[in-house]
Motif scaffolding. Structure first.
Motif, mmCIF file in Angstrom:
data_model
loop_
_atom_site.group_PDB
_atom_site.id
_atom_site.type_symbol
_atom_site.label_atom_id
_atom_site.label_comp_id
_atom_site.label_asym_id
_atom_site.label_seq_id
_atom_site.Cartn_x
_atom_site.Cartn_y
_atom_site.Cartn_z
ATOM 1 N N HIS A 295 0.821 -1.230 0.000
ATOM 2 C CA HIS A 295 0.000 0.000 0.000
ATOM 3 C C HIS A 295 0.849 1.272 0.000
ATOM 4 N N TRP B 96 1.275 3.826 -2.162
ATOM 5 C CA TRP B 96 0.618 4.291 -3.380
ATOM 6 C C TRP B 96 1.436 5.335 -4.137
ATOM 7 N N GLU C 266 -6.307 0.987 -9.836
ATOM 8 C CA GLU C 266 -6.175 0.637 -8.409
ATOM 9 C C GLU C 266 -5.345 1.683 -7.667
ATOM 10 N N HIS D 126 -7.423 4.847 -7.268
ATOM 11 C CA HIS D 126 -8.467 4.711 -6.252
ATOM 12 C C HIS D 126 -7.940 5.009 -4.851
ATOM 13 N N HIS D 127 -6.667 4.682 -4.618
ATOM 14 C CA HIS D 127 -6.118 4.802 -3.268
ATOM 15 C C HIS D 127 -5.211 6.015 -3.068
#
Length: 430
Positions: free
Chosen positions: A60, A62, A97, A100-101
């Motif tokens: 994670h 990002w 993806e 989105h984060h």
């Protein structure tokens, strides 16, 4: 780690023949990027870049993933290898993806990646258009979402495949759903004014016609279409086309070509109830629902209708419906269900053969129902949390299980409390 390395790490003392004869039950995922013998500098850079993106996604990170992702789309320009479709889908999925984060992503970023992916190949064009429209819809850009789907509707490439056909049907359906949403907005605007706006009424009628064309076609394609059916029925009810609305819901519920869908019966029941349909009509729908979902919350209404029906046999059916509900733990502590059971038993006792009826319904349950409802644990729990429930259940134990000695009564709680106090006193003396 390559599969071969995993095998090399096995215990060396194990016999090799045993290893070869034993087939592993583990399913290894094919690696998305592997080093090849004649790898160029460009391909090595892209492989390492992909590994870094994957690592950042897994943890994670990002911002780091976004930085690497800015370089990886260069793979779209590579013409020396196959698997172009796999690379395009990989870039599409990873990029969205990350967006989105990522805390700093903008709508413009989404639009850029969707547009680039749509025009990088044809295989996923329709799916990307559909996903793009969803994203626009989530951000309140309904007209933009509709334009996206309208463009997808008119898109053609070569001979239409079966997969393309299915996706096109979805595009049509969702475009009609957006027409319905716009229709709802205009209906809401009209309801907030004190005068009739002929222009607004005309717009509403146009959107209704546009939406109806494809929503009506949905029933020709078996599937689960809940939100689309509900939208169509709402518009039909608004224009008082009750005959068509009932036909749509009946076809959706009872057409054997469609997969089993308990919701279809719920929608039909709610429609009948809104329009004050006869009780027999309501019971027919709930009977079908009870067959597929005996624990459904509407079974409480079904049992009520059966209980107060004029037909003698319906009270026995009501008993079966409520007992079926109580077979499920989710209703175990619901006082309304137990009260309904008590009402049914009270009415049933007016019949001469009531004991035989109850015995027949409980025959298959007598071995496991006491453990589900009438243990000492239930006695303590119900007396503490819901005394009213305990009173209703206690009055039914000798009727439902006349041949069994159950540990469920108010006296059982008192005796257990006295025993506990005696033990406490003995402990203090010692």
């Amino acid at each position: 780690m390559p599969i071969g390395n995993l095998n090399d790490d096995c215990d060396s003392s194990e016999d090799n023949s045993t290893k070869e004869g034993r087939k592993s039950k583990l399913h290894f995922v094919n690696p998305i990027s592997v080093e090849t013998r004649n790898e160029t500098g460009f391909h090595k850079s892209m492989r390492i870049c992909l590994e870094q993106i994957r690592e950042a996604l897994l943890h994670h990170r990002w911002q780091e993933a976004a930085e690497y992702m800015a370089c990886y789309p260069q793979m779209l320009d590579d013409t020396t290898r196959g698997k172009h479709q796999q690379q395009r889908e990989l870039i599409w999925r990873m990029a969205t993806e990350i967006l989105h984060h990522h805390h700093n992503s903008k709508m413009e970023d989404y639009n850029n990646i969707y547009e680039r992916m749509k025009h990088s190949g044809v295989k996923h064009y329709l799916l990307i258009c559909l996903e793009h429209s969803f994203h626009l819809l989530l951000h309140g850009q309904i007209q933009d979402a509709k334009r996206e789907l309208s463009a997808a509707e008119s898109w053609r490439y070569g001979k239409e495949s079966a997969a393309q056909y299915e996706r096109t049907k979805l595009i049509h359906a969702y475009r009609s759903l957006l027409d319905y949403i716009i229709w709802c907005d205009k209906k809401h605007a009209q309801s907030n004014t004190d005068y009739s706006d002929s222009a607004n009424n005309k717009d509403m009628n146009n959107y209704f016609r546009q939406a109806s064309v494809n929503l009506k076609e949905i029933l020709k394609n078996p599937g689960i279409w809940d939100p689309f059916i509900l939208s169509y029925v709402e518009m039909l009810e608004f224009y008082e086309d009750h005959e068509e609305a009932e036909k749509v819901l009946n076809d959706y519920a009872y057409d054997n070509a469609f997969p089993p869908n308990p919701n279809a019966h719920v929608y039909l029941y709610e429609y009948f109830k809104r329009h004050d349909a006869p009780e027999r009509k309501l019971m027919k729908v709930l009977k079908h629902l009870q067959t597929s979902v005996p624990s459904h919350e509407l079974m409480l209404e079904y049992s009520f209708l059966l209980l107060w029906s004029d037909k003698k046999g319906d009270v026995q059916k009501a008993l079966g419906v409520v007992l079926d509900m109580l077979d499920y733990a989710c209703w175990r502590s619901n006082v309304d269900v137990w009260k309904r059971l008590k009402d049914i038993v009270d009415k049933l006792q007016l019949q001469e053969d009531w004991k035989e009826v109850v015995s027949e319904k409980m025959a298959a349950r007598k071995d496991w129902w006491p453990a589900l409802h009438f243990t000492r644990f239930h006695t303590r729990e119900d007396s503490r949390d819901n005394p009213q429930l305990m009173g209703v259940k206690a009055s039914l134990t000798s009727i439902l299980c006349p041949d069994l000695t159950l540990k469920y009564s108010a006296g059982e709680v008192i005796n257990e409390g006295q025993t506990q106090r005696k033990k406490t006193k003995k402990t203090k003396k010692t």
